[in-house]
Enzyme design. Structure first.
Site, PDB file in Angstrom:
ATOM      1  N   SER A 126       4.230   1.399  -0.973  1.00  0.00           N
ATOM      2  CA  SER A 126       5.371   1.450  -1.900  1.00  0.00           C
ATOM      3  C   SER A 126       5.012   0.805  -3.227  1.00  0.00           C
ATOM      4  CB  SER A 126       6.591   0.760  -1.289  1.00  0.00           C
ATOM      5  OG  SER A 126       6.286  -0.566  -0.943  1.00  0.00           O
ATOM      6  N   GLU A 172       4.064  -3.415 -13.397  1.00  0.00           N
ATOM      7  CA  GLU A 172       5.415  -3.910 -13.652  1.00  0.00           C
ATOM      8  C   GLU A 172       6.361  -2.772 -13.961  1.00  0.00           C
ATOM      9  OE1 GLU A 172       5.912  -7.536 -15.529  1.00  0.00           O
ATOM     10  OE2 GLU A 172       4.081  -8.373 -14.661  1.00  0.00           O
ATOM     11  N   PRO A 192       0.828  -1.221   0.000  1.00  0.00           N
ATOM     12  CA  PRO A 192       0.000   0.000   0.000  1.00  0.00           C
ATOM     13  C   PRO A 192       0.858   1.266   0.000  1.00  0.00           C
ATOM     14  CG  PRO A 192      -0.858  -1.586   1.572  1.00  0.00           C
ATOM     15  CD  PRO A 192       0.420  -2.167   1.052  1.00  0.00           C
TER      16      PRO A 192
END
Lengths: 253, 423
Positions: B170, B404, B168
């Site tokens: 990082s 990603e 949450p």
């Protein structure tokens, strides 16, 4: 135990929109996607299944044509065939090649390889001849189980359920025999990644029709290839009498 | 089936929606043929073997995935059975070593396969690529016991995997993660939570990046947490705009005891492992986008531009649309080339691999989203209906610019690499 020959034909992919060459000598094949004839895929699948059930020992995939047909043989190898044979035919001979020449080649190979079964697709989707299996059986003087929708091997005989116009016919034929695969015989498997890789290492032998003593001269000459006629608009009429009159006028009746 | 081809031009537009499965399959295959053969040919420059892989993956996508794509999206189904079928073909561990059950292929081979699979369903293919990434991480950084314990079942997809890095607090600043792993005897005690985990709650093997040491990347280790470990729980299933065939949940760790033998690599190596995994996956993430874009491109061409008439002519006669199509096609070819280059660089472990992958991800995801969006626009009102696949592709692809590594982070990576080389 036994060896099976499976014929695989490289044809224009079923999903391609076919175009006739401008000189009307045939259809456009350059740069067009080709793949294995769907009925040949079903034939390969059946042969591989028989091998998995241990009725036969070796499956040999055979294709006739120019160098590109090795792609099709590789696909058959990836589906589980043990080795391949590429009978090289190119140029004019390839264009004129038909069921008679192919069946002579297969008959010669069946004897050479001492095959107990030759499994072919019932017909190819490009020429729709539906002759090669039957001719091969005749040349070899072997029994034939064509339009097979179910094949069961029982010792030295094969029980074949055939799809015919009237329904289903079950016959028992002795081996060696020629079978042709119909649509509902099985559902061809996807080649698995490991099998595609293994297929690279499987051998494909090269030979020419002359090596088998086959002459490729064709007795058939293609005069012209045309597109199907474009559908014309219909004409609406008011009464049955008008309909009859119009049909008479345009020579239909 | 052949006669149905001519059928297209006779059908009034509205009935296109209610076409049967066989016609849709047939037309998907027709498109696949054009995709493979056309100017934008996906098959150019591939080896014979790669062409086989591609053909097989296209067939699988067309027959096993495409017919269900809309249903999986609408009902949020995680298609376990279909993925296991894919695993039987070798798709569970495409670039994992054969001795633990993988297919041992190269990155380029893998990208070709994912390209083709994503024509069936973007969301599911994206999950399969994440699963493959996790499998590879264990295969590459795990010791013999770990590889033999986890990889075979991941390859067959008897078990599924999830990659847990984001928290949450990082996201882009992944190295600042807070999940702790305190060593006590022969166990780590994990405490913390992970956010947006693909497959979370439905998967069996969780690769968790956690802090064993001090601040920053060097204090991070990589640990494998198995489902049903006490202390492992999940948040609610998130409701997403797209990617609905994979569940996304928070992963919560409360005094979760994980044996030290489940740690991949050394303490402090975790961040490196995590990034290597992602870098490897970059081409695939973008590849998925790329092929979606291509699919949509052709879908527009076939179904719409050539068929739809306005102002007395087919849309394909409109110069603006022709130009738009040309621009889209150009970007598609550029995308494919950049992607393939990145995949090759990765495979050859070239020094520019990371930058190239970042460039590929940035370019391809942005461009392909735009292409899909434009395709939707070209479909007009129909593009907005859920009956048509275009909108699902747009929704499914949108997230690729975020996950990603956001495209902003991609720019950071590229800039850093450029500025360090100079001078």
């Amino acid at each position: 135990m036994s060896r099976v020959l499976v014929g695989v034909k490289r044809v224009i992919d079923y999903a391609v929109k076919i175009r006739v060459k401008p000189d009307q000598s045939g259809v456009v094949t350059d740069g067009v996607k080709h793949s294995m004839n769907p009925f040949c895929e079903i034939a390969v699948e059946e042969a591989v299944k028989l091998k998995e059930k241990k009725f036969i020992k070796e499956v040999v995939a055979v294709s006739c044509g120019p160098s590109q047909v090795t792609e099709t043989i590789r696909t058959a190898l990836a589906m589980g065939c043990d080795r391949g044979i590429h009978v090289e035919v190119s140029g004019k001979d390839y264009e004129a090649m038909g069921p008679l020449q192919i069946s002579k080649i297969f008959a010669a190979l069946a004897k050479k390889e001492e095959a107990s079964l030759v499994i072919l697709g019932k017909q190819a989707i490009d020429d729709d001849c539906n002759q090669t299996g039957q001719m091969t059986a005749a040349l070899l003087d072997w029994p034939q189980g064509t339009f097979a929708s179910e094949v069961t091997i029982d010792g030295e005989t094969v029980k074949v359920v055939r799809e015919i116009d009237g329904g289903l016919e079950t016959i028992k034929i002795s081996m060696p025999a020629v079978l042709t695969a119909d649509l509902r015989l099985n559902t061809p498997r996807y080649a698995t990644l490991p099998n595609i890789m293994k297929a690279k290492k499987k051998k494909i032998a090269n030979m020419k029709p002359a090596d088998l003593g086959v002459d490729m001269v064709s007795r058939v000459e293609v005069l012209r290839v045309d597109e199907p006629p474009t559908r014309l608009a219909g004409v609406k009429v008011e009464t049955v009498d008008d309909l009859v009159a119009k049909l008479k006028a345009n020579g239909t009746i | 089936m052949v006669c149905l081809k001519g059928f297209w031009s006779f059908l009034p537009y509205s009935t296109v929606i209610s076409l049967s499965y066989t016609t849709r399959l047939y037309s998907v295959c027709a498109m696949r043929d054009t995709i493979l053969n056309s100017l934008l040919a996906a098959a150019h420059g591939l080896s014979d073997e790669q062409k086989e892989f591609q053909k097989m993956a296209f067939d699988f996508a067309a027959h096993e995935m495409s017919p269900h794509m809309a249903e999986w999206d609408e009902k949020e189904i995680f298609p376990v059975e279909t993925m296991r079928k894919a695993a039987q073909l070798g798709f569970g561990g495409i670039y994992v070593q054969p001795e633990v059950g993988g297919s041992g292929l190269s990155r380029l081979d893998t990208s070709v396969i994912f390209e083709a699979l994503s024509t069936g369903c973007v969301s599911t293919t994206a999950y399969i690529s994440i699963h493959n990434m996790c499998n590879w991480m264990i295969d590459t950084f795990g010791n013999t016991e770990q590889r033999e314990k986890f990889c075979p079942e991941l390859c067959t997809m008897d078990k599924f995997a999830s990659y847990c890095l984001t928290e949450p607090g990082s996201g882009s600043d992944a190295a600042s993660l807070l999940t702790t792993a305190k060593l006590e005897g022969d166990h780590y005690i994990l405490n913390g939570s992970k956010a947006f985990i693909s497959g979370g709650g439905d998967t069996d093997v969780y690769i968790v990046m956690c802090r064993t040491g001090g601040k920053g990347p060097k204090g991070i280790s990589c640990v494998v947490v198995e489902k049903d470990t006490p202390g492992l729980s999940f948040g609610k299933k998130e409701k997403k705009v797209g990617w609905n065939s994979q569940p996304t949940r928070a992963v919560i760790l409360e005094d979760c005891h994980v044996p030290v033998t489940n740690r991949l690599g050394q303490e402090g190596q975790g961040f490196n492992i995590a990034m290597r995994g992602l870098n490897g996956d970059l081409p695939f993430v973008s590849m998925v986008c790329y092929l979606m874009a291509i699919y949509i491109f052709f879908s527009s061409r076939f179904y719409h531009l050539l068929v739809r008439k306005q102002f007395g002519e087919a849309l394909s006669n409109n110069q603006f649309l022709q130009f738009k199509l040309a621009e889209m096609a150009t970007k598609l070819v550029a995308s494919r080339l950049l992607l393939r280059e990145a995949a090759v660089a990765l495979q050859e472990s070239r020094s520019d691999a990371v930058s190239l992958c970042s460039m590929a991800k940035l370019f391809v995801t942005d461009e392909c989203f735009n292409i899909c969006n434009q395709a939707l626009q070209m479909h007009g009102g129909y593009g907005y209906l859920k009956d048509y696949a275009v909108q699902q592709f747009v929704r499914d692809i949108r997230v690729h610019q975020i996950l990603e590594g956001t495209n902003e982070v991609m720019r950071m990576i590229i800039a850093r690499s450029l500025l360090s080389e100079s001078g």
